[in-house]
Design an enzyme around this catalytic site. Structure first.
Site, PDB file in Angstrom:
ATOM      1  N   ASP A  31       1.860  -4.741   6.418  1.00 30.14           N
ATOM      2  CA  ASP A  31       1.764  -5.126   5.008  1.00 30.14           C
ATOM      3  C   ASP A  31       0.282  -5.145   4.627  1.00 30.14           C
ATOM      4  O   ASP A  31      -0.492  -5.910   5.201  1.00 30.14           O
ATOM      5  CB  ASP A  31       2.390  -6.514   4.869  1.00 30.14           C
ATOM      6  N   ILE A  32      -0.090  -4.319   3.674  1.00 28.36           N
ATOM      7  CA  ILE A  32      -1.509  -4.177   3.346  1.00 28.36           C
ATOM      8  C   ILE A  32      -2.108  -5.483   2.796  1.00 28.36           C
ATOM      9  O   ILE A  32      -3.305  -5.711   2.930  1.00 28.36           O
ATOM     10  CB  ILE A  32      -1.731  -2.989   2.372  1.00 28.36           C
ATOM     11  N   ASN A  45      -0.909   1.836 -11.480  1.00 27.38           N
ATOM     12  CA  ASN A  45      -0.608   2.820 -12.529  1.00 27.38           C
ATOM     13  C   ASN A  45      -1.785   2.859 -13.501  1.00 27.38           C
ATOM     14  O   ASN A  45      -2.658   1.997 -13.455  1.00 27.38           O
ATOM     15  CB  ASN A  45       0.715   2.499 -13.235  1.00 27.38           C
ATOM     16  N   VAL A  54       3.729  -1.593  -3.616  1.00 30.88           N
ATOM     17  CA  VAL A  54       2.527  -2.223  -3.066  1.00 30.88           C
ATOM     18  C   VAL A  54       1.758  -2.963  -4.178  1.00 30.88           C
ATOM     19  O   VAL A  54       1.165  -4.024  -3.943  1.00 30.88           O
ATOM     20  CB  VAL A  54       1.673  -1.164  -2.317  1.00 30.88           C
ATOM     21  N   ASP A  55       1.821  -2.454  -5.384  1.00 31.07           N
ATOM     22  CA  ASP A  55       1.174  -3.089  -6.542  1.00 31.07           C
ATOM     23  C   ASP A  55       1.745  -4.503  -6.744  1.00 31.07           C
ATOM     24  O   ASP A  55       0.996  -5.499  -6.845  1.00 31.07           O
ATOM     25  CB  ASP A  55       1.450  -2.202  -7.786  1.00 31.07           C
ATOM     26  N   THR A 143       3.675   7.674  -2.636  1.00 30.05           N
ATOM     27  CA  THR A 143       4.860   8.060  -1.848  1.00 30.05           C
ATOM     28  C   THR A 143       6.079   7.168  -2.078  1.00 30.05           C
ATOM     29  O   THR A 143       7.101   7.339  -1.418  1.00 30.05           O
ATOM     30  CB  THR A 143       4.564   8.081  -0.331  1.00 30.05           C
ATOM     31  N   GLY A 144       5.958   6.204  -2.994  1.00 27.75           N
ATOM     32  CA  GLY A 144       7.101   5.340  -3.298  1.00 27.75           C
ATOM     33  C   GLY A 144       7.700   5.741  -4.630  1.00 27.75           C
ATOM     34  O   GLY A 144       8.284   6.823  -4.765  1.00 27.75           O
ATOM     35  N   VAL A 145       7.491   4.898  -5.617  1.00 25.93           N
ATOM     36  CA  VAL A 145       8.023   5.132  -6.966  1.00 25.93           C
ATOM     37  C   VAL A 145       7.607   6.513  -7.499  1.00 25.93           C
ATOM     38  O   VAL A 145       8.386   7.173  -8.192  1.00 25.93           O
ATOM     39  CB  VAL A 145       7.498   4.024  -7.925  1.00 25.93           C
TER      40      VAL A 145
HETATM   41  N1  AR6 Z   1       1.887  -2.666   2.295  1.00 24.55           N
HETATM   42  C1  AR6 Z   1       1.728  -1.349   2.575  1.00 24.55           C
HETATM   43  N2  AR6 Z   1       2.478  -0.381   1.999  1.00 24.55           N
HETATM   44  C2  AR6 Z   1       3.420  -0.757   1.115  1.00 24.55           C
HETATM   45  C3  AR6 Z   1       3.642  -2.104   0.764  1.00 24.55           C
HETATM   46  C4  AR6 Z   1       2.838  -3.086   1.391  1.00 24.55           C
HETATM   47  N3  AR6 Z   1       2.971  -4.385   1.134  1.00 24.55           N
HETATM   48  N4  AR6 Z   1       4.653  -2.156  -0.157  1.00 24.55           N
HETATM   49  C5  AR6 Z   1       5.045  -0.884  -0.361  1.00 24.55           C
HETATM   50  N5  AR6 Z   1       4.305  -0.041   0.402  1.00 24.55           N
HETATM   51  P1  AR6 Z   1       4.540   2.469  -4.307  1.00 24.55           P
HETATM   52  P2  AR6 Z   1       3.417   4.716  -5.842  1.00 24.55           P
HETATM   53  C6  AR6 Z   1       4.358   1.433   0.485  1.00 24.55           C
HETATM   54  O1  AR6 Z   1       5.863   2.647  -4.962  1.00 24.55           O
HETATM   55  O2  AR6 Z   1       4.432   5.645  -5.296  1.00 24.55           O
HETATM   56  C7  AR6 Z   1       4.212   0.603  -8.867  1.00 24.55           C
HETATM   57  O3  AR6 Z   1       5.196   0.082  -9.689  1.00 24.55           O
HETATM   58  C8  AR6 Z   1       5.653   2.109   0.071  1.00 24.55           C
HETATM   59  O4  AR6 Z   1       6.581   2.085   1.133  1.00 24.55           O
HETATM   60  O5  AR6 Z   1       4.019   1.102  -4.141  1.00 24.55           O
HETATM   61  O6  AR6 Z   1       1.982   5.163  -5.861  1.00 24.55           O
HETATM   62  C9  AR6 Z   1       2.866   0.788  -9.580  1.00 24.55           C
HETATM   63  O7  AR6 Z   1       2.669  -0.184 -10.564  1.00 24.55           O
HETATM   64  C10 AR6 Z   1       5.168   3.520  -0.243  1.00 24.55           C
HETATM   65  O8  AR6 Z   1       5.153   4.327   0.935  1.00 24.55           O
HETATM   66  O9  AR6 Z   1       3.375   3.294  -5.104  1.00 24.55           O
HETATM   67  C11 AR6 Z   1       3.013   2.150 -10.157  1.00 24.55           C
HETATM   68  O10 AR6 Z   1       3.664   2.101 -11.416  1.00 24.55           O
HETATM   69  C12 AR6 Z   1       3.724   3.331  -0.691  1.00 24.55           C
HETATM   70  O11 AR6 Z   1       3.405   1.954  -0.412  1.00 24.55           O
HETATM   71  C13 AR6 Z   1       3.863   2.889  -9.181  1.00 24.55           C
HETATM   72  O12 AR6 Z   1       4.610   1.901  -8.477  1.00 24.55           O
HETATM   73  C14 AR6 Z   1       3.487   3.586  -2.158  1.00 24.55           C
HETATM   74  O13 AR6 Z   1       4.619   3.195  -2.904  1.00 24.55           O
HETATM   75  C15 AR6 Z   1       3.025   3.619  -8.145  1.00 24.55           C
HETATM   76  O14 AR6 Z   1       3.859   4.352  -7.309  1.00 24.55           O
END
Ligand code: AR6
Length: 197
Positions: A31-32, A45, A54-55, A143-145
């Site tokens: 967890d970062i 964003n 992660v945000d 890589t998430g949303v």
């Molecule tokens: N520690 C490390 N990695 C994490 C954590 C954590 N605590 N939580 C999630 N991840 P995402 P995006 C990973 O969706 O795709 C938000 O709503 C997760 O598994 O967080 O850049 C923002 O406000 C994934 O591999 O970011 C933006 O609107 C990675 O972090 C939008 O999502 C990124 O997933 C950004 O989307």
């Protein structure tokens, strides 16, 4: 310039460790928000309005002061463009700074997504250089949303950081790639093996 080895002195047993231009690079699962580094990177964003993933985790764990600073940045400069990075303090988190970068949304790959993702990593490293930060942790931006293909994103992350470090010897001593998901962590390990870095 590079050595590959086990992470005997790494932050976590079993994490991979290479040295790039004198900088220790670690791949970690975790967890970062718990990272004890000077700067953690937020996959934010463009409006810095907070969100999930992660945000959400960073704002929840760090407390309201991070959003207050984001609101101030939004007032002053309207947020952050895709590929750019801005910074705030880290509230209650162990880090000193949060670097907020907006990754590209994946729209099939023909809209500059790869270049913009690389730009996110470079912007954060430039910010680290400017603030004389010695250690930084990156999540897998987009890589998430935002749905960026995970393997391609891992390749871009590792290659971009490697190139940048080789070109910018400085104060940075440690870069960590912190993946929450086992799948992404494994991908990073595989990509590290397959790339010539
Ligand atoms: N520690 C490390 N990695 C994490 C954590 C954590 N605590 N939580 C999630 N991840 P995402 P995006 C990973 O969706 O795709 C938000 O709503 C997760 O598994 O967080 O850049 C923002 O406000 C994934 O591999 O970011 C933006 O609107 C990675 O972090 C939008 O999502 C990124 O997933 C950004 O989307």
């Amino acid at each position: 310039m590079m050595e590959r080895g086990k992470a005997e002195s790494g932050p976590e047993a079993g994490s991979a460790n290479i040295i790039v231009a004198g900088v220790a690079v670690y791949l970690q699962k975790g967890d970062i928000t718990r990272q004890r580094v000077e700067a953690i990177v937020n996959a934010a964003n463009t409006s810095l309005a907070g969100g999930g993933g992660v945000d959400g985790a960073i704002h929840r764990a760090g407390g309201p002061s991070i959003m207050e600073e984001c609101n101030e940045i939004r007032k002053q400069r309207g947020g952050v463009a895709t590929g750019e990075a801005v910074y705030t303090s880290a509230g209650r988190l162990p880090a000193t700074y949060v670097f907020h970068t907006a990754g590209p949304v994946w729209h099939g790959g023909k809209n500059g997504e790869g270049r913009l993702l690389a730009e996110c990593y470079r912007s954060c490293l430039q910010l680290a250089e400017r603030l004389e930060v010695t250690s930084i942790s990156f999540p897998a931006i987009s890589t998430g949303v935002y749905d960026f293909p995970k393997q391609k994103a891992a390749e871009i992350a590792l290659q971009t950081v490697q190139k940048w470090l080789n070109k910018h010897p400085g104060k940075l001593k440690e870069v960590r790639f912190v993946n929450f998901e086992e799948e992404n962590h494994r991908l990073y390990l595989e990509v590290l093996q397959s790339l010539d870095i």
